[in-house]
Design an enzyme around this catalytic site. Structure first.
Site, short mmCIF file in Angstrom:
data_model
loop_
_atom_site.label_atom_id
_atom_site.label_comp_id
_atom_site.label_asym_id
_atom_site.label_seq_id
_atom_site.Cartn_x
_atom_site.Cartn_y
_atom_site.Cartn_z
N GLY A 1 -83.70 -6.90 -49.86
CA GLY A 1 -83.31 -5.82 -48.96
C GLY A 1 -83.07 -4.55 -49.73
CE LYS B 1 -78.98 -9.32 -54.68
NZ LYS B 1 -80.41 -8.99 -54.42
CE LYS C 1 -77.34 -5.74 -56.00
NZ LYS C 1 -78.77 -5.72 -56.32
CB SER D 1 -76.81 -8.15 -51.48
OG SER D 1 -76.77 -7.53 -52.74
CE LYS E 1 -85.24 -5.72 -53.09
NZ LYS E 1 -84.50 -4.97 -54.12
CD GLU F 1 -82.52 -10.20 -56.93
OE1 GLU F 1 -81.67 -10.88 -56.32
OE2 GLU F 1 -83.04 -9.18 -56.45
CG ASP G 1 -85.82 -6.85 -56.81
OD1 ASP G 1 -86.82 -6.21 -56.46
OD2 ASP G 1 -84.68 -6.57 -56.39
CG ASP H 1 -80.06 -8.35 -58.22
OD1 ASP H 1 -80.68 -8.22 -59.30
OD2 ASP H 1 -80.37 -7.75 -57.17
O1 OSB Z 1 -81.79 -5.32 -56.25
O2 OSB Z 1 -81.84 -6.37 -54.42
C1 OSB Z 1 -81.59 -5.33 -55.03
C2 OSB Z 1 -80.03 -2.75 -52.67
C3 OSB Z 1 -80.59 -1.59 -53.14
C4 OSB Z 1 -81.43 -1.66 -54.23
C5 OSB Z 1 -81.71 -2.88 -54.84
C6 OSB Z 1 -81.15 -4.05 -54.37
C7 OSB Z 1 -80.27 -3.98 -53.27
C8 OSB Z 1 -79.56 -5.12 -52.73
C9 OSB Z 1 -79.06 -5.01 -51.31
O3 OSB Z 1 -79.26 -6.10 -53.37
C10 OSB Z 1 -79.73 -5.92 -50.38
C11 OSB Z 1 -79.43 -5.57 -48.94
O4 OSB Z 1 -80.16 -4.75 -48.34
O5 OSB Z 1 -78.45 -6.09 -48.40
MG MG Z 2 -82.60 -7.21 -56.78
#
Ligand code: OSB
Ligand code: MG
Length: 368
Positions: A290, A161, A163, A135, A262, A213, A238, A188
């Site tokens: 994650g 992924k 952001k 990510s 999660k 996402e 999520d 995401d």
């Molecule tokens: O939205 O998936 C999410 C990290 C912190 C809070 C929310 C998210 C995330 C990530 C990181 O996308 C995922 C990772 O641990 O690599």
């Molecule tokens: Mg997310």
């Protein structure tokens, strides 16, 4: 299992690179590590609340408060049998799933150690290694993002992924797609949009994304139904899915085609397994999200992701993508086939690096 003592470790760990999402930028990651002593064994858990209430209303501050003043008194000195027993004891506490999940994880670690079984075995996992991706946070420019993607692809990540947020969406995703026509790519938004943005985001539908996402508000499952109806790309929820009930609402409303699991957001690993089972019954694939976990939470994510309906690669990257030094002695590495091996040791299958744990601890509270 008689709960003899509980220690809360408030940690702050430097990330190898800043992580920026639509709700903010982190250069260090905070969390609460939970240590439970019971009958000669030690169980470890990770509460994934962070410093700011950006992803969730919970923070390290609220979770320390809920743990210290409400959850600890309900279990300290008590004989807690298992995860359902724990969930029953804390059912009077509304919300605060990240805090509850951290304790449940430590109880699973104890349970596994007591029965000499790994979490993977206790959950009924079906694979020894799980497919993973990376990510990537928002970068300073679309060009910078493409460079970052190239670096991770070079390291062997077969799924990426990125952001997105208003102003940094279609253009960023298109730039990555142009450079990597075959890459398994997803985006995401962390709730950065409303239905008013749907038509402007429509070009995302032409980028062959695995999923989009959480485009909309956390508490708006119905608008995700309307959003999904306008897109061919699967919508994945999520933040909206905070319990097995919410997973059922999303399935019944056709608000998404995929769910990100999660354990923290759902209130515990047991709830994650429940959402997994529900989705399996309804032919809805899931994948493991994650929260920039330490080796403790990462081990639990790998055990969970070994269940059969985890059909898409998880946001469970190698330890070196997050931390130069971790609080577990074990470090997770990326296999050449973009997988990470599920721990097989008893409980979570990890051991604590006491020096690193101490070095990153801002505050420690012990209850016995
Ligand atoms: O939205 O998936 C999410 C990290 C912190 C809070 C929310 C998210 C995330 C990530 C990181 O996308 C995922 C990772 O641990 O690599
Ligand atoms: Mg997310």
């Amino acid at each position: 299992m008689k709960i003899e003592s509980i220690t809360l470790h408030h940690l702050s760990m430097p990330l190898v690179s800043p992580f920026e999402t639509s709700f903010g930028r982190e250069t260090t990651r905070q969390c609460v590590i939970i240590e439970i002593h019971s009958e000669g064994l030690i169980g470890w858990g990770e509460c994934v609340a962070s410093h700011d209430p950006g992803y969730s209303y919970e923070t390290v501050g609220t979770s320390m408060h809920i743990l210290r003043d409400f959850i600890v008194p309900l279990i300290l000195g008590k004989d807690v049998k298992d995860a359902p027993d724990f969930q029953g004891r804390v059912s009077g506490i509304r919300g605060h799933h990240l805090a509850k999940a951290g304790v449940e994880m430590a109880l699973w670690d104890l349970l596994g150690k007591r029965e000499s079984k790994s979490l993977h075995e206790l959950f009924g996992g079906v694979r020894e290694k799980v497919e993973v991706g990376v990510s990537i946070g928002i970068q300073e420019s679309a060009q910078g993002l493409v460079r970052s993607v190239a670096e991770y692809v070079g390291q062997g990540y077969a799924r990426v992924k990125i952001k997105i947020k208003p102003g940094r969406d279609v253009e960023d995703a298109s730039a990555v797609r142009r450079e990597f026509p075959q890459l398994r790519l997803q985006v995401d938004a962390n709730s950065a949009y409303s239905m008013d943005d749907a038509s402007r985001l429509k070009p995302l539908d032409d980028l062959k994304l695995l999923l989009i996402e959480q485009p909309l508000f956390e508490d708006d499952i119905w608008d995700h139904h309307k959003f999904q109806a306008q897109f061919n790309t699967p919508i994945c929820l999520d933040e909206s899915i905070v319990s097995p009930r919410h997973a059922r609402y999303a399935i019944e409303m056709k608000a998404c085609k995929i769910i990100n699991i999660k354990a923290g957001r759902l209130g515990g690993l047991s709830q994650g397994v429940m959402v997994h089972d529900l989705c399996l019954q309804h032919d809805m694939p899931v994948w493991c999200g994650g929260m920039l976990e330490t080796g403790i939470g990462r081990a639990s994510n790998l055990a969970l992701a070994s269940l059969p309906n985890f059909k898409l690669p998880g946001d469970v990257s190698a330890s070196d993508r997050y931390y130069k030094n971790d609080i577990t002695n074990e470090r997770f590495v990326l296999n050449p086939d973009s997988t990470i091996t599920v721990p097989t040791g008893v409980g979570l299958g990890v051991t604590i690096n006491e020096d690193n744990l101490r070095a990153y601890t801002l505050k420690k509270e012990k209850f016995s």
